[in-house]
Design a protein around this motif. Structure first.
Motif, short mmCIF file in Angstrom:
data_model
loop_
_atom_site.label_atom_id
_atom_site.label_comp_id
_atom_site.label_asym_id
_atom_site.label_seq_id
_atom_site.Cartn_x
_atom_site.Cartn_y
_atom_site.Cartn_z
N PRO A 167 -21.77 -23.40 9.53
CA PRO A 167 -20.56 -23.81 10.26
C PRO A 167 -20.81 -24.26 11.71
O PRO A 167 -19.98 -24.95 12.28
CB PRO A 167 -19.69 -22.55 10.22
CG PRO A 167 -20.63 -21.42 9.97
CD PRO A 167 -21.72 -21.99 9.12
N THR A 168 -21.94 -23.87 12.30
CA THR A 168 -22.21 -24.25 13.69
C THR A 168 -22.78 -25.67 13.80
O THR A 168 -22.90 -26.21 14.90
CB THR A 168 -23.20 -23.27 14.34
OG1 THR A 168 -24.41 -23.23 13.57
CG2 THR A 168 -22.60 -21.87 14.41
N ILE A 169 -23.12 -26.28 12.67
CA ILE A 169 -23.67 -27.64 12.66
C ILE A 169 -22.53 -28.62 12.41
O ILE A 169 -21.80 -28.51 11.41
CB ILE A 169 -24.76 -27.81 11.57
CG1 ILE A 169 -25.90 -26.80 11.79
CG2 ILE A 169 -25.29 -29.23 11.58
CD1 ILE A 169 -26.61 -26.96 13.10
N ILE A 227 -41.84 -21.12 17.73
CA ILE A 227 -42.37 -20.68 16.44
C ILE A 227 -41.29 -20.91 15.39
O ILE A 227 -40.14 -20.48 15.55
CB ILE A 227 -42.77 -19.19 16.47
CG1 ILE A 227 -43.99 -18.99 17.36
CG2 ILE A 227 -43.07 -18.68 15.05
CD1 ILE A 227 -45.27 -19.63 16.82
N GLY A 228 -41.64 -21.60 14.33
CA GLY A 228 -40.67 -21.89 13.27
C GLY A 228 -40.57 -20.77 12.26
O GLY A 228 -39.60 -20.02 12.22
N VAL A 256 -31.69 -23.98 12.70
CA VAL A 256 -30.27 -24.10 13.07
C VAL A 256 -30.11 -24.08 14.59
O VAL A 256 -29.35 -24.86 15.17
CB VAL A 256 -29.43 -23.00 12.41
CG1 VAL A 256 -28.03 -22.94 13.02
CG2 VAL A 256 -29.34 -23.24 10.91
N HIS A 257 -30.84 -23.18 15.25
CA HIS A 257 -30.76 -23.12 16.72
C HIS A 257 -31.19 -24.44 17.35
O HIS A 257 -30.58 -24.91 18.32
CB HIS A 257 -31.63 -21.98 17.24
CG HIS A 257 -31.05 -20.63 16.97
ND1 HIS A 257 -31.76 -19.46 17.15
CD2 HIS A 257 -29.82 -20.25 16.55
CE1 HIS A 257 -31.01 -18.43 16.85
NE2 HIS A 257 -29.82 -18.88 16.48
N ALA A 258 -32.25 -25.05 16.80
CA ALA A 258 -32.73 -26.34 17.32
C ALA A 258 -31.68 -27.42 17.11
O ALA A 258 -31.43 -28.26 17.99
CB ALA A 258 -34.05 -26.72 16.66
N MET A 259 -31.06 -27.43 15.94
CA MET A 259 -30.02 -28.42 15.65
C MET A 259 -28.84 -28.27 16.60
O MET A 259 -28.30 -29.26 17.09
CB MET A 259 -29.56 -28.26 14.20
CG MET A 259 -30.56 -28.71 13.16
SD MET A 259 -29.95 -28.42 11.48
CE MET A 259 -31.17 -29.32 10.53
N VAL A 260 -28.43 -27.03 16.85
CA VAL A 260 -27.30 -26.77 17.75
C VAL A 260 -27.61 -27.26 19.15
O VAL A 260 -26.77 -27.88 19.82
CB VAL A 260 -26.94 -25.27 17.76
CG1 VAL A 260 -25.95 -24.95 18.87
CG2 VAL A 260 -26.37 -24.84 16.40
N ARG A 261 -28.84 -27.01 19.63
CA ARG A 261 -29.23 -27.47 20.96
C ARG A 261 -29.18 -29.00 21.05
O ARG A 261 -28.70 -29.56 22.05
CB ARG A 261 -30.64 -26.97 21.31
CG ARG A 261 -30.73 -25.48 21.62
CD ARG A 261 -32.07 -25.14 22.23
NE ARG A 261 -33.18 -25.39 21.33
CZ ARG A 261 -33.68 -24.49 20.48
NH1 ARG A 261 -33.14 -23.27 20.41
NH2 ARG A 261 -34.72 -24.78 19.72
#
Length: 232
Positions: A26-28, A178-179, A217-222
């Motif tokens: 949902p955050t994307i 780190i992934g 997901v964190h990278a996409m949100v940024r």
């Protein structure tokens, strides 16, 4: 995607298993496309930004197809140029880096674990300089060798993973993270690998995608936040 099953028009490997993450998160807010640019049999030095040669066709395609490819194919380009200057890929905003497993077999310095670290970090720094978010994954380990005569090979790759993690933490970059730690003990179960006990099966790629999900997901949100900021 070696070891993963393939269906018509589907992309094998990790890209297929992470493609559903944006639609289920949902955050994307934006649409994302996953691309698989991995090349079978390559080493970290093959992907170094300053590498001037294409990797051996025999390694990439096997002996029979490799000999045919070297005869009929156009002049091969270095992997970095082939991928990151290609219009289909050069605008990628996130790059998942998982390279170095073949260093112990095909690298010019197979016993030098720090050489792998240096090559991977050169890749990461150049990608970050291009404005891309980089997710560095550790190497899958040859767990079947853990207690066998070739345990030294297992230990060398384990050392490569520790060097990679420490280098990323030391770099302390907002663009390099780190992934997924796919060399961790939680990946030691044989059902996660295909018959050679080295390459992931579909179950393994699914587990890989699960471990990568949070960081991805964190990278996409940024990136989406930076995009919206530019539009305001």
């Amino acid at each position: 995607g070696f070891g993963d099953y393939v269906t018509c028009l589907a992309t094998p490997g990790l890209a297929r298993h992470i493609s559903a993450i944006p639609s289920n998160e949902p955050t994307i807010r934006q649409s994302w496309t996953m691309l698989n640019c991995g090349v079978f049999g390559t080493t970290s030095e093959d992907w170094h930004p300053e590498c001037k040669e294409s990797p051996s066709a025999l390694r990439m395609y096997g002996r029979g197809l490799g000999m045919l490819h070297s005869v009929v194919a156009a002049r091969p380009e270095p992997l970095w140029k082939r991928v990151f200057t290609d219009p289909r890929y050069k605008d990628a905003e996130i790059v998942i880096v998982c390279v170095g497993l073949n260093d112990s077999k095909f690298s010019s310095k197979p016993k030098d674990t720090k050489y792998t670290q240096e090559n991977v970090m050169a890749i990461c720094k150049e990608l970050a300089a291009q404005g891309k978010e980089v997710l560095v994954c550790t190497l899958p380990l040859r767990w079947r060798l853990h207690l066998e005569k070739k345990a030294d090979l297992f230990e060398k790759d384990k050392e490569r993973n520790e060097l990679l993690k420490s280098a990323v933490y030391k770099l302390d970059s907002k663009m390099v993270h780190i992934g997924a730690d796919i060399g961790a003990g939680s990946f030691s179960n044989y059902p996660l690998y295909c018959a050679d006990a080295l390459h992931f099966s579909s179950n393994g790629y699914r587990r890989f995608a699960h471990e990568l999900r949070e960081t991805l997901v964190h990278a996409m949100v940024r990136i989406e936040a930076r995009t919206w900021k530019k539009l305001i």
